[in-house]
Design an enzyme around this catalytic site. Structure first.
Site, PDB file in Angstrom:
ATOM      1  N   TYR A 148      -7.105  -3.117  12.587  1.00 13.29           N
ATOM      2  CA  TYR A 148      -7.604  -2.035  11.909  1.00 13.29           C
ATOM      3  C   TYR A 148      -9.068  -2.058  12.638  1.00 13.29           C
ATOM      4  O   TYR A 148     -10.066  -2.000  12.670  1.00 13.29           O
ATOM      5  CB  TYR A 148      -7.399  -1.908  10.863  1.00 13.29           C
TER       6      TYR A 148
ATOM      7  N   ASP B  36       0.584  -1.074   0.258  1.00 15.36           N
ATOM      8  CA  ASP B  36      -0.487  -0.057  -0.054  1.00 15.36           C
ATOM      9  C   ASP B  36       0.314   1.349  -0.024  1.00 15.36           C
ATOM     10  O   ASP B  36       0.577   2.075   0.881  1.00 15.36           O
ATOM     11  CB  ASP B  36      -1.162   0.207   1.088  1.00 15.36           C
TER      12      ASP B  36
END
Ligand code: BDP
Length: 563
Positions: free
Chosen positions: A440, A149
């Site tokens: 997360y 990412d």
């Protein structure tokens, strides 16, 4: 391998400058260090190969010396030509390499050519999204198809140096202060020096903190120990550095040495015998306009912000940064989790050839950074497909490789696996010294439901601790927030939501005595490949990409100021 150093007995020509880049038949100026993707819009998505060219001039008396080219990092595959002769090649980014060009440098003008290709490869470094999809939820169909990412920048991203030394020279230095006894303020510094064959028979002078030893060099390796009563230990509050100077008749090398110890047990991590709690960030070495590379003003700015926000550490996610980051961390008292360029590792990496390359990468990272007191642990990878049965042997080997080189620091792997769901069972995590996990809750799972997410996080962590009985370090958590976007009640992507999630997560983590650190993802917004989840940038930064604080930055400054 030591990096090049300009001093009274060594000469260095720094080739940081404007080079030429050949793009087809065109010859364009290009800045080195830097990445081509940001310097030219039409090269933004190009993988190369592109040819870099420059010239440098060498005085006659230097051309007879031992000469090496030191590349601090090139992304990624490259071939190097000196005066049209191929002198070397390299195949890993973010790490230095040297090429011995003794006898090949001309008095007068020399031409250096570097052909660079930055190709994503399935099962490679950097890793491409496997055609069949990826284990990493949310990265489908990204362009460039990086299996990670952040933007895959290419080029000569760090300085290139030409170093001239005598043939009788210092090759490497190892410093180990782990036998020191901080409670007695007793500093013990073991110094090991490797020299070239030509230096055997000479006298070596080693100076450390005002003490001096003279040794007859009888072997390629020289070992000495220095003891300091009432030593000034390197710490976050007082990052004191002793100067180590190694001298031969015609060569010398100087290093900064911090005397400190690192230990860990079932629940805690210790610096100089005292528990240390890591507060900070995962970050990236990339900037607006500049792209990726060695840019000093940005480093100074980031350290100043780390201090401002009361952080004490960062992780070099997801690759080793320019070594100057570590120089500053040593000097300013910031701890670093140094990470190998191993991100987006999937089952396509789990074969003997790739394992060997990965072992070499880990060795190169430790070899470069071993003497920096700020480095508190080595991370061999970020978020691999470590629930795959073949991950076990691969990561066990990386752990052992790191341990063979350095027993004084914990070795970790950062996992997104090992959640309560059996399918995420991590087959490798248990080999490592500290359990590092990215979580997360309230973002990728329990979206928009922070309180429920945190309940699930608590259960997850309790179970992790029961399973591993090792300190836990939450190396990533966070939420995207677009600066200037406000919403009450807090909504995902608003500054309020990010601030609430981060604050509540920290308060929860502080209650667990087996948690040794928490790093917010991320320090600043950063550029990513194009995909439906990323409007150009990943917006999980606590600072914007140009380093302005979001709401959460003020929350963190206050919270971390109290810990
Ligand atoms: C983790 C990765 C990191 C990503 C982050 C995110 O370690 O590189 O940028 O999540 O999704 O999976 O923001």
């Amino acid at each position: 391998m030591l990096r090049s150093q300009q001093n009274a007995k060594r000469t260095v020509i720094n080739l940081s400058s404007l080079w030429f880049l050949e793009v087809g038949k065109e010859k364009r100026p290009i800045a080195v260090p830097g990445s081509w993707n940001e310097q030219y819009q039409d090269l933004c998505y190009e993988e190369g190969p592109f040819t870099y060219k420059t010239t440098f001039y060498v005085p006659k008396e230097l051309s007879q010396k031992h000469v090496r080219l030191y590349f601090a990092a090139v992304n990624t595959d490259c071939e190097v030509y000196l005066n049209e002769e191929k002198v070397g090649e390299n195949h890993i980014g973010y790490l230095p390499f040297e090429i011995d060009v003794t006898g090949k440098v001309r008095a007068g003008k020399n031409e250096l050519k570097v052909i660079v290709k930055n190709e994503l490869k399935v099962g490679g470094f950097p890793s491409k999204v496997p055609d069949s999809g990826t284990h990493t939820v949310g990265f489908f169909g990204s362009f460039p198809p990086a299996n990670f990412d952040f933007f895959p920048y290419g080029g000569i991203i760090r300085p290139v140096l030409v170093e001239f030394t005598d043939h009788s020279r210092i090759l490497d230095i190892w410093v180990d202060t782990s036998k020191s006894e901080p409670e007695k303020r007793l500093g013990k510094v073991q110094v090991k020096v490797e020299v070239s064959e030509e230096a055997v028979g000479e006298e070596m002078k080693i100076e450390l903190g005002g003490k001096e030893k003279r040794i007859k060099v009888t072997d390629r390796i020289v070992e000495e120990e220095f003891t300091f009563e009432d030593a000034r230990f390197w710490s976050l509050e007082d990052p004191y550095l002793y100067t180590l100077k190694i001298e031969l008749e015609k060569d010398e090398y100087t290093l900064d040495v911090g005397i400190r110890t690192i230990n860990w047990d079932e629940r805690k991590l210790y610096l100089n015998g005292k528990p240390i709690f890591l507060k900070g960030f995962g970050k990236h070495e990339e900037f607006p306009v500049l792209g990726q590379g060695t840019f000093y003003p940005m480093m100074v700015k980031d350290f100043n912000l780390l201090k401002w926000i009361n952080a004490n550490s960062f992780r070099t996610s997801h690759y080793p940064y320019s070594e100057e980051w570590l120089d500053l961390a040593d000097r300013l008292g910031i701890l670093v989790i140094d990470e190998a360029p191993h991100v987006g590792i999937t089952k396509y990496h789990y074969n003997p050839q790739t394992q060997k390359i990965a072992e070499e990468n880990v060795k190169k990272m430790i070899d470069r950074d071993k003497n920096h007191p700020s480095v508190i642990m080595w991370s061999v990878a970020n978020e691999p497909e470590s629930n795959h049965p073949d991950a076990e042997g691969f990561f066990k080997a990386l752990y052992e490789t790191a341990k063979k080189m350095d027993r004084t620091r914990p070795v970790v792997m950062v996992s997104m696996m090992d959640m309560p769901d059996e399918r995420t069972r991590d087959v490798a995590l248990n080999y490592f010294d500290i359990v590092c996990v990215n979580r997360y809750y309230g973002w990728y799972i329990y979206q928009g439901r922070i309180d429920e997410g945190l309940k699930a996080l608590e259960e997850d962590l309790e179970e992790l601790y029961r399973r591993h009985r090792k300190p836990i370090f939450v190396t990533e958590f966070g939420a995207d927030a677009i600066a200037g976007l406000h919403y009450d009640p807090p909504q995902m992507f608003s500054e309020e939501y990010q601030a609430e999630l981060v604050e509540k997560t920290i308060k929860l983590l502080m209650k667990k005595d087996y948690i040794v650190g928490m790093h917010v993802w991320a320090f600043a917004d950063f550029k990513t490949p194009q995909n439906v989840r990323r409007p150009i940038l990943n917006y999980k930064g606590v600072f914007t990409r140009d380093r302005q604080p979001k709401l959460v930055a003020h929350v963190l400054k206050k919270l971390w100021g109290e810990i």
